[in-house]
Design an enzyme around this catalytic site. Structure first.
Site, PDB file in Angstrom:
ATOM      1  N   CYS A  46       0.829  -1.209   0.000  1.00 10.49           N
ATOM      2  CA  CYS A  46       0.000   0.000   0.000  1.00 10.49           C
ATOM      3  C   CYS A  46       0.865   1.262   0.000  1.00 10.49           C
ATOM      4  CB  CYS A  46      -0.925   0.006   1.215  1.00 10.49           C
ATOM      5  SG  CYS A  46      -1.994  -1.441   1.315  1.00 10.49           S
ATOM      6  N   THR A  47       1.967   1.229   0.729  1.00  8.27           N
ATOM      7  CA  THR A  47       2.849   2.404   0.784  1.00  8.27           C
ATOM      8  C   THR A  47       3.407   2.700  -0.613  1.00  8.27           C
ATOM      9  OG1 THR A  47       3.390   1.841   3.066  1.00  8.27           O
ATOM     10  CG2 THR A  47       4.885   3.370   1.945  1.00  8.27           C
TER      11      THR A  47
END
Ligand code: BEZ
Length: 211
Positions: A46-47
């Site tokens: 997600c980052t």
């Protein structure tokens, strides 16, 4: 919950985000929107994804697209996580991240798939046009990061289809030959497009004028 389908009006909602409270339809205004969910803040894939979306800010703007992310984390988590995204991606997240700890929006949009792990959202994508119609959906599993170049490509294809009343073939990208829709005769196609080629009566390709 009803499954949202192509052509449905994207449901409106009001929610807290990392950029303050928004009313979704008002916030969208006359723009296209990419509404995308991720499983959780402070997780690796997600980052990388949210950093990529920030890096592409000029590409979204060129196409009148506003990106907006969502997870079932709190605004406080989003606010704390954004500095990690910025640092890892060498970028600045300026688009809002919806804080949906009660899962109201995630459930409205069918972003929680119980057989895909826990009760957080999967990697859903909704491309929404200026009339608030859902034009494309994608669902990726939690383990697989999305390709945002592909999301830009399909926005180009949708905007070209709307503007020039055409279809686009496999792997099409901006500037490539388009497909003449079956409703247009070959004579009419020759009036509207350049370099019309008929491979079969049902498969005609052409170049949009000025491309
Ligand atoms: C990730 O973003 O790395 C991730 C999140 C949830 C499940 C698996 C991977």
């Amino acid at each position: 919950m009803m499954t949202l389908m192509l052509g449905d009006v994207a449901p409106d909602f009001t929610s807290e985000t990392s950029a303050g409270e928004i009313s979704f339809h008002d916030w969208a205004g006359d723009n296209w929107v990419v509404l995308f969910s991720h499983p959780a803040d402070f997780t690796p894939v997600c980052t990388t994804e949210l950093g990529r979306v920030a890096q592409l800010s000029d590409e979204w703007a060129k196409r009148d697209v506003k990106p907006i992310a969502l997870s079932v984390d709190s605004k406080e988590d989003h606010d704390n996580w954004i500095s990690d995204i910025n640092s890892y991606g060498n970028t600045t997240v300026e688009y809002p991240i919806i804080a949906d700890p009660n899962k109201t929006v995630a459930e409205l949009y069918g972003m929680i798939h119980p057989n895909e792990g826990d009760t957080s959202s999967v990697r859903s994508v909704f491309i929404i046009d200026p009339a608030k119609k859902i034009r494309l959906t994608m669902t990726y599993p939690k383990s697989t990061g999305r390709n945002f170049d592909e999301i830009l490509r399909v926005i180009d294809a949708l905007q070209t289809a709307d503007r020039a009343e055409v279809a686009t073939p496999v792997d099409w990208k901006s500037g490539d030959r388009i497909v003449v829709p079956p409703t247009v005769t070959t004579d009419e196609a020759r009036e509207r497009f350049d370099d019309v080629q008929e491979s079969f009566p049902y498969l005609r390709t052409a170049q949009i004028r000025g491309n």
